[in-house]
Design a protein around this motif. Structure first.
Motif, PDB file in Angstrom:
ATOM      1  N   LYS A   1       0.854  -1.195   0.000  1.00 44.44           N
ATOM      2  CA  LYS A   1       0.000   0.000   0.000  1.00 44.44           C
ATOM      3  C   LYS A   1       0.893   1.251   0.000  1.00 44.44           C
ATOM      4  N   GLU A   2       1.900   1.217   0.845  1.00 43.26           N
ATOM      5  CA  GLU A   2       2.730   2.419   0.997  1.00 43.26           C
ATOM      6  C   GLU A   2       3.596   2.708  -0.227  1.00 43.26           C
ATOM      7  N   VAL A   3       4.157   1.660  -0.843  1.00 44.50           N
ATOM      8  CA  VAL A   3       5.056   1.957  -1.966  1.00 44.50           C
ATOM      9  C   VAL A   3       4.297   2.352  -3.239  1.00 44.50           C
ATOM     10  N   THR A   4       2.983   2.086  -3.264  1.00 42.35           N
ATOM     11  CA  THR A   4       2.244   2.495  -4.461  1.00 42.35           C
ATOM     12  C   THR A   4       1.543   3.839  -4.276  1.00 42.35           C
ATOM     13  N   GLU A   5       1.559   4.385  -3.035  1.00 41.06           N
ATOM     14  CA  GLU A   5       0.872   5.668  -2.866  1.00 41.06           C
ATOM     15  C   GLU A   5       1.809   6.821  -3.230  1.00 41.06           C
ATOM     16  N   HIS A   6       1.205   7.938  -3.602  1.00 40.16           N
ATOM     17  CA  HIS A   6       2.020   9.117  -3.923  1.00 40.16           C
ATOM     18  C   HIS A   6       2.440   9.775  -2.618  1.00 40.16           C
ATOM     19  N   TRP A   7       3.690  10.110  -2.507  1.00 38.04           N
ATOM     20  CA  TRP A   7       4.112  10.813  -1.297  1.00 38.04           C
ATOM     21  C   TRP A   7       5.311  11.684  -1.613  1.00 38.04           C
ATOM     22  N   GLU A   8       5.682  12.483  -0.618  1.00 40.94           N
ATOM     23  CA  GLU A   8       6.673  13.522  -0.906  1.00 40.94           C
ATOM     24  C   GLU A   8       8.119  13.043  -0.713  1.00 40.94           C
ATOM     25  N   GLY A   9       8.288  11.811  -0.222  1.00 38.45           N
ATOM     26  CA  GLY A   9       9.646  11.313   0.020  1.00 38.45           C
ATOM     27  C   GLY A   9      10.270  10.716  -1.234  1.00 38.45           C
ATOM     28  N   VAL A  10      11.409  10.008  -1.038  1.00 41.42           N
ATOM     29  CA  VAL A  10      12.063   9.343  -2.169  1.00 41.42           C
ATOM     30  C   VAL A  10      11.638   7.879  -2.139  1.00 41.42           C
ATOM     31  N   SER A  11      11.031   7.424  -3.221  1.00 40.82           N
ATOM     32  CA  SER A  11      10.595   6.021  -3.237  1.00 40.82           C
ATOM     33  C   SER A  11      11.388   5.211  -4.256  1.00 40.82           C
ATOM     34  N   PHE A  12      12.055   4.163  -3.738  1.00 41.94           N
ATOM     35  CA  PHE A  12      12.694   3.180  -4.618  1.00 41.94           C
ATOM     36  C   PHE A  12      11.804   1.929  -4.657  1.00 41.94           C
TER      37      PHE A  12
ATOM     38  N   ASN B   1      10.880   6.696   8.215  1.00 43.01           N
ATOM     39  CA  ASN B   1      10.989   7.879   9.068  1.00 43.01           C
ATOM     40  C   ASN B   1      11.862   8.959   8.435  1.00 43.01           C
ATOM     41  N   GLU B   2      12.768   8.526   7.560  1.00 40.59           N
ATOM     42  CA  GLU B   2      13.646   9.478   6.857  1.00 40.59           C
ATOM     43  C   GLU B   2      13.084   9.805   5.467  1.00 40.59           C
ATOM     44  N   LYS B   3      11.830   9.400   5.241  1.00 38.85           N
ATOM     45  CA  LYS B   3      11.131   9.657   3.961  1.00 38.85           C
ATOM     46  C   LYS B   3      11.778   8.931   2.770  1.00 38.85           C
ATOM     47  N   ILE B   4      12.162   7.674   3.025  1.00 37.14           N
ATOM     48  CA  ILE B   4      12.742   6.852   1.956  1.00 37.14           C
ATOM     49  C   ILE B   4      12.008   5.507   1.959  1.00 37.14           C
ATOM     50  N   ARG B   5      11.680   5.029   0.764  1.00 33.82           N
ATOM     51  CA  ARG B   5      11.006   3.723   0.697  1.00 33.82           C
ATOM     52  C   ARG B   5      11.657   2.783  -0.292  1.00 33.82           C
ATOM     53  N   PHE B   6      11.525   1.474  -0.022  1.00 33.51           N
ATOM     54  CA  PHE B   6      12.033   0.429  -0.918  1.00 33.51           C
ATOM     55  C   PHE B   6      11.190  -0.818  -0.624  1.00 33.51           C
ATOM     56  N   VAL B   7      11.428  -1.911  -1.328  1.00 33.91           N
ATOM     57  CA  VAL B   7      10.677  -3.129  -0.997  1.00 33.91           C
ATOM     58  C   VAL B   7      11.611  -4.118  -0.291  1.00 33.91           C
TER      59      VAL B   7
END
Ligand SMILES: Cc1ncc(COP(=O)(O)O)c(C=O)c1O
Length: 482
Positions: free
Chosen positions: A111-122, A434-440
């Protein structure tokens, strides 16, 4: 370098022999990290080969991670850190078949990695909008809706929009297939193609052989259909171990095999023609359908796209699944299946799931393909993904704790990162959020709770200071787990 005959077996393409010669100079230390390799023209003169042969040779060396291109300057020997970096280890076969449990954590991550957000998503393996023909496609979409307003007042045919199926069949020649439009059924993305194909050939409780690790969306489909997964050892360079697959097929009753032979997600490997041919023979002899996910097939980092397993399929046991999500527009949700002898069953499943696919998006994509710009677009995309793959890999190796291994994909746009064993990517996921970074995190790629110290990084975003900082932060957070 003297103009002497180039070594290597004559059946090897000339550019490979040129590449091996330069690689030999790097390995021997004659050319060292940071050195500029001979210019394309100079080497072409010295070796008496064409300029395009040398360019191809340098591209191959780039692919091997040995040299890198610097704009307006030439090719340079890469630092050993990247050249000598280890790849993730070959996985092992999981002896017991298990129903993949998609737990709360995996659901939250998806859910989280497919939502639009202001952080950096890998996280999500989606192409970046800047690389896609968004404006042109949206213009075509307005045109088709204006010219054919009736399309929104009826369902599309069950098989899908005929013009699009014809164009898909035509493009499949590049993958070595000789398809007719009626061989193709359009779907809402490759995800739906996987679901309808699996539903057509299995029943709850059946066993499906898969690579490990594998695309987490495939595991979701297996779970939704109450299927069991048999994870077969997979090598990050060669792909699934055919010896172990054959052993498994002989020992257990397997209802289907579901693989990603071209630029696997997350490993990035591409199966050889020999292996594909052997694989198709193996499943055909046993009358077991092979679901071939070819969603990244158009995205080699070098040279032509590979032949699909479907190209080796004479008896119709290969069910090819693909889409335009990685090449044109993930948001349009247009994909297809080529289900071979299981066509009727797949059509029935498609009807049950969604009746038909949205017509306007299929029409807009058909116009884009018919317009002839696709090949140019795809060439640019391939180059971008190749360059980005190096940039990301290099930065990760630099930023992550010692002992980290990174895959060397030969196509597509994801990296599989193996960190030292004590690092827990599920914990790292929350710390990074928490640092606004995402990955799987790695465990999502297995049905049997493996790969806790692995993660997948999408590399399709243009490299920037922000991306570099985010990878460095991830590396620092990972280092604290030691
Ligand atoms: C290997 C693989 N198969 C299928 C899909 C789903 O593709 P689509 O967006 O066409 O449904 C993805 C998406 O990431 C993928 O990586």
């Amino acid at each position: 370098m003297p103009a002497v005959p180039i070594a290597g077996t004559p059946e090897q393409p000339l550019y490979r022999r040129v590449a091996d010669r330069v690689a030999g100079l790097i390995d021997a230390g004659t050319l060292r990290a940071g050195d500029r390799v001979p210019s394309v023209r100079r080497l072409s003169r010295q070796l008496e080969v064409s300029v395009s042969t040398v360019v191809e040779a340098y591209r191959l060396l780039e692919d091997r991670g040995m040299v890198e291109a610097r704009p307006q300057s030439g090719f340079y020997v890469r630092p050993a850190a990247l050249r000598d970096a280890l790849e993730p280890r070959r996985s092992s076969t999981q002896a017991t078949a298990t129903v993949p449990e998609i737990d709360d954590f995996a659901t939250r991550v998806m859910k989280e990695v497919t939502e639009h957000w202001e952080g950096v998503s890998f996280g999500s393996a989606t192409p970046n909008a800047t690389f896609l023909p968004v404006t042109k496609l949206n213009r075509l979409m307005s045109r088709v809706v204006r010219l054919r307003p009736d399309t929104s007042a009826s369902y599309d045919t069950l098989a899908g929009y005929a013009k699009l199926r014809t164009l898909i069949a035509r493009r499949s020649l590049d993958a070595g297939c000789a398809l007719e439009p009626d061989d193709v059924i359009t779907t809402a993305g490759a995800q739906q193609a996987l679901a309808v194909c699996l539903r057509a050939v299995t029943k709850p409780g059946d066993l499906v052989a898969i690579e490990t690790p594998t695309y987490h969306g495939l595991l979701e489909v297996l779970q939704a259909l109450h299927l069991n997964a048999l994870e077969i050892a997979t090598d990050p360079r060669e792909g699934i171990c055919l010896v172990e697959l054959e052993k498994a097929l002989d020992k257990r009753k397997v209802a289907a095999v579901a693989l990603i032979p071209s630029y696997h997600n997350p490993l990035g490997h591409c199966m050889s023609d020999d292996d594909r041919s052997q694989l198709v023979k193996m499943i055909t002899e046993r009358k077991i359908p092979l679901i071939e996910d070819d969603v990244y097939g158009e995205l080699p980092h070098e040279g032509r796209r590979p032949r699909a397993c479907k190209a080796f399929d004479e008896e119709g046991y290969v069910m090819l699944c693909s889409s335009f999500s990685k090449t044109i527009a993930p948001g349009y949700r247009v994909g297809w299946a080529v289900p071979g002898r299981f066509r009727e069953a797949v059509e029935r499943q498609k009807f049950r799931l969604s009746i038909s696919v949205a017509t306007p998006t299929q029409m807009a994509i058909a116009e884009f393909l018919a317009d002839g710009g696709f090949d140019r677009h795809i060439r640019r995309l391939r180059r971008n993904y190749r360059d980005l793959s190096y940039r990301y890999a290099y930065t990760i190796l630099d930023a992550f704790p010692k002992g980290t291994r990174v895959s060397r994909p030969s196509g597509g746009h994801v990296l599989w990162v193996e960190m030292p064993e004590q690092i827990d990517s599920t914990r790292l996921y929350d710390e990074a959020s928490n640092e606004k970074i995402r990955f799987v995190p790695g465990p999502l790629f297995s049905a049997t709770d493996r790969y806790r110290n692995f993660l997948r990084i999408n590399t399709a975003k243009p490299f920037s200071d922000e991306i570099e900082r985010a990878l460095q932060t991830l590396g620092k957070l990972a280092s604290k787990h030691r």
